[in-house]
Write an enzyme that holds these catalytic residues in place. Structure first.
Site, PDB file in Angstrom:
ATOM      1  CG  HIS A 161      -7.625 -13.433  32.491  1.00  0.00           C
ATOM      2  ND1 HIS A 161      -6.664 -12.692  33.111  1.00  0.00           N
ATOM      3  CD2 HIS A 161      -8.970 -13.435  33.362  1.00  0.00           C
ATOM      4  CE1 HIS A 161      -7.233 -12.119  34.228  1.00  0.00           C
ATOM      5  NE2 HIS A 161      -8.434 -12.721  34.248  1.00  0.00           N
ATOM      6  CG  HIS A 165     -13.200 -14.461  35.443  1.00  0.00           C
ATOM      7  ND1 HIS A 165     -12.926 -14.724  36.442  1.00  0.00           N
ATOM      8  CD2 HIS A 165     -12.525 -13.576  34.637  1.00  0.00           C
ATOM      9  CE1 HIS A 165     -11.671 -14.230  36.857  1.00  0.00           C
ATOM     10  NE2 HIS A 165     -11.681 -13.282  35.622  1.00  0.00           N
ATOM     11  CG  ASP A 191     -10.434 -10.114  33.159  1.00  0.00           C
ATOM     12  OD1 ASP A 191     -10.751 -10.971  33.700  1.00  0.00           O
ATOM     13  OD2 ASP A 191     -10.319  -8.955  33.602  1.00  0.00           O
TER      14      ASP A 191
END
Length: 429
Positions: free
Chosen positions: A57, A59, A304
């Site tokens: 996960h 970005h 994340d």
């Protein structure tokens, strides 16, 4: 082909051993291995040798938000944190909902050379939750997408979610759900509870996460497909996943480092660095998450990693973007919360941060044992190190870390991607 001898490392925290890397693979593991002519020797006494970490996960923001992060800077941050593979989320501009966009991200990852990048495809077109994206085309592309997620947004339509689960079943894919019932979280600014009531901030209730997880584990069981729960954050969510697993359903879940350490009490500072989605929860939730990661109810740790430019965080709380960078501090937070507390040993860390995430993502060549014949994707950690986090030294383009100035244990000294050092003595190669 280059040869590297790692001398005296504790593989998964075991007894000291030597590891000889020849080219892209581990050639030999044992004691008293002689360094071949011309080999580079890494003295690793007291250090822990782990398989390269895998993040489910991340970005990376490219394409479209290169002011926050690029594939190059994000993979440099990943290597600095001990990662050899990351899964790049689809909420880019344009959205990674076509074969063309996922192939672009995949190729940028190959060009970076610091870390393998496995794109995650969007579940729905434009992350709008209305129409399935080109799941099959993304899977059949050069990127070979196996994980699909609208992360940042919840696939809240039960029919769309069911269709996605049915579709990915054909090629052993998995739908990774951002569990957030949107109508229960309108205007939400932080965890709903005592602190939100005292501060007068809109609350994000635990049931908004738990109700979606309950629905989706039932859908996955009905369809006979795989569902993965992103950034699980509440004690109630743990119980639902535990129940689903007791039924033998194909459900997996991840927890972030920040949800293992930080609580909603920090929001009293009104520092937007603590604003994240899902929000920081209570101390009771944190303890439940640690126990669930220890007993395997939660399968893995995922960062994340959510980089934002300075102006998106240096503002009033209500206007601030949600998210924290996490790649470069993840292993240290896991050491503090799980290893130093006795909840996990280093073999457990390897399982939760390498073996299991690679298995969930069906990622070949990663999450493999440290043994002869295996790919030399490796991470060396000095567990005795203690130091304050200084974001000025981050490889990431963004600095929105909640740990600035906080002392954390452990330091990645070396990272090897298929036998090539991407980090040497704590610095990018």
């Amino acid at each position: 082909m280059s040869k590297i001898l790692i001398r005296g490392a504790r593989i998964l925290g075991g007894e000291p051993q030597d590891v000889l890397i020849d080219g892209e693979t581990v050639a030999e593991v044992g004691t008293g291995i002689e360094a071949p002519d011309g080999a580079t020797v890494v003295e690793a006494a007291g250090q822990i040798l782990l398989p390269g970490l895998v993040d489910l996960h991340t970005h990376l923001r490219e394409p479209g938000r290169e002011d926050s992060e690029t594939v190059l800077t994000g993979t440099k941050a990943a290597a600095a944190g001990g990662f050899t593979a990351v899964h790049a989320m689809a909420n880019t501009f344009p959205v990674a909902d076509t074969a063309g966009v996922v192939e672009q991200v995949w190729r940028l990852g190959r060009e970076s050379g610091y870390c393998d990048v496995q794109p995650i495809g969007a579940v729905t077109v434009g992350l709008e939750g209305k129409k399935l994206a080109e799941l099959g085309a993304m899977h059949d592309s050069a990127a070979g997408v196996k994980v699909f997620s609208d992360d940042g947004k919840c696939v809240d339509d039960a029919v769309i979610m069911r269709r996605a689960l049915e579709y990915v079943k054909a090629f052993d894919g998995v739908v990774a759900q951002h569990a957030q019932e949107p109508r229960l979280t309108e205007g939400a600014q932080m965890n709903e509870g005592i602190v939100s009531a005292e501060l007068g901030l809109g609350g994000w209730p635990a049931v908004a996460e738990e109700s979606i997880i309950a629905r989706d584990v039932l859908l996955a069981a009905h369809v006979g497909s795989r569902v993965h729960i992103c950034h699980l954050s509440t004690a109630g969510s743990v119980e639902i996943v535990r129940w689903a697993k007791s039924k033998g359903w194909n459900v997996t879940a991840e927890v972030t480092p920040h949800h293992l350490l930080l609580t909603d009490e920090l929001v009293r500072t009104y520092n937007p660095v603590y604003k994240v989605n899902p929000p920081l929860r209570t101390e009771a939730d944190v303890m439940a998450l640690r126990e669930a990661l220890a007993d395997g109810t939660i399968d893995c740790v995922a960062t994340d990693h959510a980089p934002h430019p300075h102006e998106d965080k240096d503002c009033e709380w209500a206007a601030a973007a949600m998210g924290m960078v996490g790649l470069e501090t993840a292993l240290s937070v896991v050491q503090q919360t799980m290893v130093d507390t006795g909840l996990l040993d280093w073999a457990g860390v390897a399982d939760r941060m390498s073996f299991r995430p690679a298995a969930i993502g069906r990622l070949e060549g990663h999450g493999r044992p440290v043994s002869a014949g295996e790919p030399a994707n490796l991470t060396l950690v000095d567990p005795a190190y203690r130091g304050a986090v200084d974001p000025a030294g981050f490889a990431s383009r963004s600095r929105n870390t909640p740990y600035e100035g906080r002392e954390l244990p452990g330091r990645v000294t070396h990272t090897f991607l298929r036998g090539r050092a991407t980090v040497v003595d704590g610095k990018l190669a």
